[in-house]
Design an enzyme around this catalytic site. Structure first.
Site, mmCIF file in Angstrom:
data_model
loop_
_atom_site.group_PDB
_atom_site.id
_atom_site.type_symbol
_atom_site.label_atom_id
_atom_site.label_comp_id
_atom_site.label_asym_id
_atom_site.label_seq_id
_atom_site.Cartn_x
_atom_site.Cartn_y
_atom_site.Cartn_z
ATOM 1 C CG ASP A 1 -2.251 0.677 1.024
ATOM 2 O OD1 ASP A 1 -2.220 1.920 1.127
ATOM 3 O OD2 ASP A 1 -3.297 0.050 0.768
ATOM 4 N NE ARG B 1 -4.004 10.564 4.061
ATOM 5 C CZ ARG B 1 -3.523 9.417 3.599
ATOM 6 N NH1 ARG B 1 -3.389 9.226 2.306
ATOM 7 N NH2 ARG B 1 -3.176 8.460 4.409
ATOM 8 C CE LYS C 1 -6.433 0.737 -0.763
ATOM 9 N NZ LYS C 1 -6.008 0.385 0.600
ATOM 10 C CD1 TRP C 2 -7.477 5.871 -8.591
ATOM 11 C CD2 TRP C 2 -6.578 4.984 -10.421
ATOM 12 N NE1 TRP C 2 -7.390 6.873 -9.529
ATOM 13 C CE2 TRP C 2 -6.842 6.346 -10.670
ATOM 14 C CE3 TRP C 2 -6.018 4.208 -11.438
ATOM 15 C CZ2 TRP C 2 -6.568 6.955 -11.889
ATOM 16 C CZ3 TRP C 2 -5.746 4.818 -12.653
ATOM 17 C CH2 TRP C 2 -6.017 6.182 -12.872
ATOM 18 C CG ASP C 3 -6.501 5.739 -1.620
ATOM 19 O OD1 ASP C 3 -7.671 6.134 -1.526
ATOM 20 O OD2 ASP C 3 -5.827 5.351 -0.646
ATOM 21 C CG ASN D 1 -6.664 8.993 0.370
ATOM 22 O OD1 ASN D 1 -7.611 8.375 0.845
ATOM 23 N ND2 ASN D 1 -5.558 8.398 -0.029
ATOM 24 C CG ASP E 1 -9.665 4.059 5.259
ATOM 25 O OD1 ASP E 1 -9.508 3.184 4.385
ATOM 26 O OD2 ASP E 1 -9.168 5.200 5.170
HETATM 27 C C1 DGJ Z 1 -6.835 5.546 2.318
HETATM 28 C C2 DGJ Z 1 -7.261 4.136 2.089
HETATM 29 O O1 DGJ Z 1 -8.628 3.998 2.343
HETATM 30 C C3 DGJ Z 1 -6.421 3.200 2.930
HETATM 31 O O2 DGJ Z 1 -6.842 1.891 2.750
HETATM 32 C C4 DGJ Z 1 -4.977 3.360 2.571
HETATM 33 O O3 DGJ Z 1 -4.746 2.922 1.264
HETATM 34 C C5 DGJ Z 1 -4.562 4.813 2.736
HETATM 35 N N1 DGJ Z 1 -5.422 5.684 2.014
HETATM 36 C C6 DGJ Z 1 -3.147 5.032 2.276
HETATM 37 O O4 DGJ Z 1 -2.787 6.337 2.342
#
Ligand code: DGJ
Length: 726
Positions: free
Chosen positions: A368, A445, A478-480, A482, A550
């Protein structure tokens, strides 16, 4: 034919297995809605909901002979603006004279087998032409010559109709779309409740049921993404509808950006629902000859309650939204590094996780956040998509090879739409982040969003991703995403087109995601946005699974997964067992098996007995996989309605197997607990894994399984029982 046009009555009838949808072309081309609900035969004298006596103070069209017709009190298929219908408009076009009068009248139609794609937007697709038929109606605002093509695709075997609109400026002057919703659906009554899912970080998809009130109610996002706070899914349920009984209409938008779903109950007892791109902060200029396509709206009909509505959505999304190699391929069981390590790892730690994964029977290690640039916490390096060799000595190719050599697959995390102010990319291209000149940039963030509307920005990110992916055997991404978008503007757009930003951003994201999935079809993509902040049909068109939340506490997860399943299939719900929760590992696994299942912990901290338990869970996961991933979900006890228990059940498509799971959320004194199952073959006999007994489907559904003697009396106790047809 599921779509019929009655030449004499000028009516269209759209039939699915259990529903009918009727409307007509009234006199001067008004598209007037007649009926949507349970199936009715063709040869009816339809009651046209003319409601002329209601029109005392409403504008009437005096061109029409008897002067009784008023668009304000009539049900409509599409509503313009400022020309007699004062309820929610579907389309609002500002013309060259500067006004927004929009009047939409029928011109022509065609009916054909199959379904067209929507250019540059994800939409429901067909596996073969026989699955659906399409009605395409061309309508026009005669004054501006702006055309509206209404698409209705009817799935005869599923109770599904999809709708979208193409808007084309055939006039000489440019026009600006100020509202371009995807559907208008009118009901003559307002005896509905609105069910929708809302939330916040770590508490996504709470379910709320509330009456449709007089006036306008809206479920919406203007954050640049569908968001954690509201999801583009609602259900209009008749007042007497429950999980298992009654009439429900489900609405879901295949879109990942700003949306609004608006309902309006009028004084005469009618309800209108419209949905599409949120008109707030939206505008789109169409020059002569240009077209705009709205995202697609999906409508599901159920006469067997909310549960059946959800199962129809699940089937459609599993078969006609999720696509690519991973659609029906068994997904690898993964161990994700995030909750176990956060940013604290090196190549030895990651290799050790992979070794432990191997020992436990897990198939993939996902690295991750924290592997790139100079990222040791969340303050830096987004945009610097090259490996941090101080942390991972020897780089990714060496590490991935070592991991592959012990028989473990490798996946990796990205947040492609973001940039950290402390990054090489920001130093080089400070103007690439979304910002407004001379205005403070809002940080969230510790990061900004990059301008996905610009091709050169997308190309840069694509090329950076490509060089990493090409360097080693990456089999999962995994494409995040945030944070949400502030100071929404782009230097690439002139001032009068800045309102196009949000939609162009979504189109840019779709383009980049599409390039990655096209170039690397073997890579399993999982979306994520601080958990479930972009859990929508648009993202599911690219990634067969999306991280749900999360919050990995299994008790909290029950409400989150329950709400997410209103529209989205369990096979798409990213769900992991982690260390950070209050129950034992048994219940963690029971809850995570409602979704994709996986682990997210530091294996070095596990006791031997927990390791043994995990090995058993891995076996169960494989045994239950087909039933959970391809079966039907029955939500038996809602964690919202019952404070002690939550229970759900999966039944395989052929009804050969079933998995029943019950979690006790709160301790209670001894009490009878009988669970009546659903969806089984009533005439078949099932062997119950719990006690070795054989029960008929009818017994399990009518008398129920008696769990009173099981150890379910306590916080977070749980049980899963597997059934197999004899
Ligand atoms: C938010 C995601 O929901 C988490 O699972 C993890 O990947 C973090 N970002 C990493 O910064």
């Amino acid at each position: 034919m599921p779509i019929k046009f009655n030449e004499k009555l000028k009516t269209f009838k759209l039939d699915t297995a259990n529903s009918s949808y009727l409307f007509e072309i009234y006199k001067e081309g008004y598209l007037v809605h007649i009926y949507y609900g349970g199936y009715i035969p063709d040869d009816n004298d339809n009651d046209f909901f003319f409601r002329s006596s209601f029109a005392a103070v409403s504008p009437a069209n005096d061109c029409i002979e008897n002067c009784h017709f008023s668009p304000d009190v009539t049900m409509a298929e599409i509503s313009g603006n400022g020309t007699g219908d004062f309820r929610l408009s579907t389309e609002t076009v500002r013309n060259a004279q500067g006004n927004t009068a929009t009047d939409i009248r029928y011109v022509s139609h065609k009916i054909y087998r199959g379904k067209p794609e929507i250019p540059n937007l994800p939409s429901v697709y067909l596996n073969n032409e026989e699955e659906a038929d399409t009605l395409e109606i061309t309508a026009v605002d005669p004054t501006t010559n702006v055309n509206f093509t209404l698409f209705y695709t009817v799935f005869s075997k599923l109770d599904v109709i999809t709708r979208s609109v193409k808007i084309t400026n055939n006039g000489a002057d440019p026009v600006v779309l100020e509202k371009a919703h995807s559907l208008c659906c009118d009901f003559p009554e307002n005896n509905f409740d609105l069910i929708h899912i809302y939330g916040k970080w770590a508490k996504e998809c709470s379910t709320q049921r509330m009456p449709i009130m007089q006036g306008i109610q809206s479920v919406a996002s203007k954050r640049g993404a569908t968001s954690i706070f509201h999801n583009p899914s609602v259900c209009l349920a008749r007042k007497d509808a429950t999980e298992t009984h009654g009439e429900c209409f489900g609405f879901n938008l295949i879109y990942s950006g700003n949306f609004s779903i608006d309902t309006e109950a009028d004084g005469y007892g009618g309800t209108r629902i419209t949905m599409g791109i949120n008109p707030i902060d939206f505008g789109w200029t169409l020059e002569n000859g240009e077209s705009f396509y709205t995202p697609e709206a999906v409508i599901v009909y159920s006469n067997k309650g909310v549960g059946e509505m959800s199962r129809t959505f699940h089937k459609l999304y599993r078969n006609n939204i999720i696509r690519g190699e991973w659609k029906n391929k068994k997904r690898p069981l993964l161990l994700n590094s995030w909750e176990g390590c956060y940013f604290n790892f090196n190549e030895e730690k990651i290799f050790k996780l992979a070794e432990d994964a191997k020992e436990l029977g897990i198939e993939m290690l996902v690295l991750d956040d924290g592997w790139f640039g100079n990222r040791n916490d969340d303050t830096t390096s987004l945009g610097d998509w090259f490996v941090n060799e101080d942390k991972l000595k020897g780089g990714l190719p060496k590490l991935v090879k070592r991991i592959n050599d012990i028989g473990i697959k490798f996946g990796i995390w990205y947040e492609p739409e973001m940039i950290s102010p402390k990054s090489e990319l920001y130093k080089e291209h400070p103007d690439w982040c979304v910002h407004i000149e001379n205005r403070q940039k809002t940080i969230a963030r510790h990061q900004y969003v990059i301008d996905m509307t610009r091709k050169e920005v997308r190309d840069n990110i694509f090329n950076q991703m490509k060089s990493v992916i090409d360097s080693c055997n990456i089999e999962y991404i995994k494409w995040d995403f945030n944070r949400n978008i502030t100071e929404a503007a782009s230097v690439s757009l002139p001032p009068e087109r800045q309102k196009e930003f949000f939609h162009r951003f979504v189109l840019g994201t779709y383009e980049l995601m599409g390039r990655i999935t096209k170039e690397y079809p073997h890579i399993l993509l999982e979306n994520c946005a601080s958990g479930g902040g972009r859990f929508d049909g648009g993202m599911l068109s690219f990634s067969p699974q999306i991280w749900c939340s999360d919050n990995t506490d299994p008790i909290e997860r029950l409400t989150i997964q329950y709400g997410t399943s209103l529209c989205y299939p369990p096979s798409a719900m990213g769900a992991h067992v982690s260390e950070n929760s209050r129950t034992g590992y048994e219940t963690k696994a029971v809850a995570a098996m409602w979704g994709t299942f996986g682990y997210e912990l530091d294996t070095e901290r596990l006791s031997d007995s927990t390791k043994q338990l995990i090995k058993t869970q891995v076996k169960q996961y494989h045994r239950y996989y087909d039933t959970v991933h391809y079966g039907d979900l029955y939500r038996l006890i809602s964690p919202y309605d019952n404070k002690f228990y939550c229970a759900w059940e999966f039944v395989s498509e052929t009804k050969e197997t079933a998995l029943l799971s019950v979690v006790s959320m709160v301790r209670r004194e001894f009490q009878t607990l009988i669970i009546r199952m659903q969806g089984l073959d009533k005439d078949a006999y099932y062997k119950c894994e719990l006690n070795g007994k054989t029960y008929s489907g009818a017994y399990l559904m009518n008398a129920g399984l008696n769990l009173s003697e099981c150890d379910l009396n306590g916080d977070g106790k749980s049980i899963s029982v597997f059934f197999e047809k004899k």
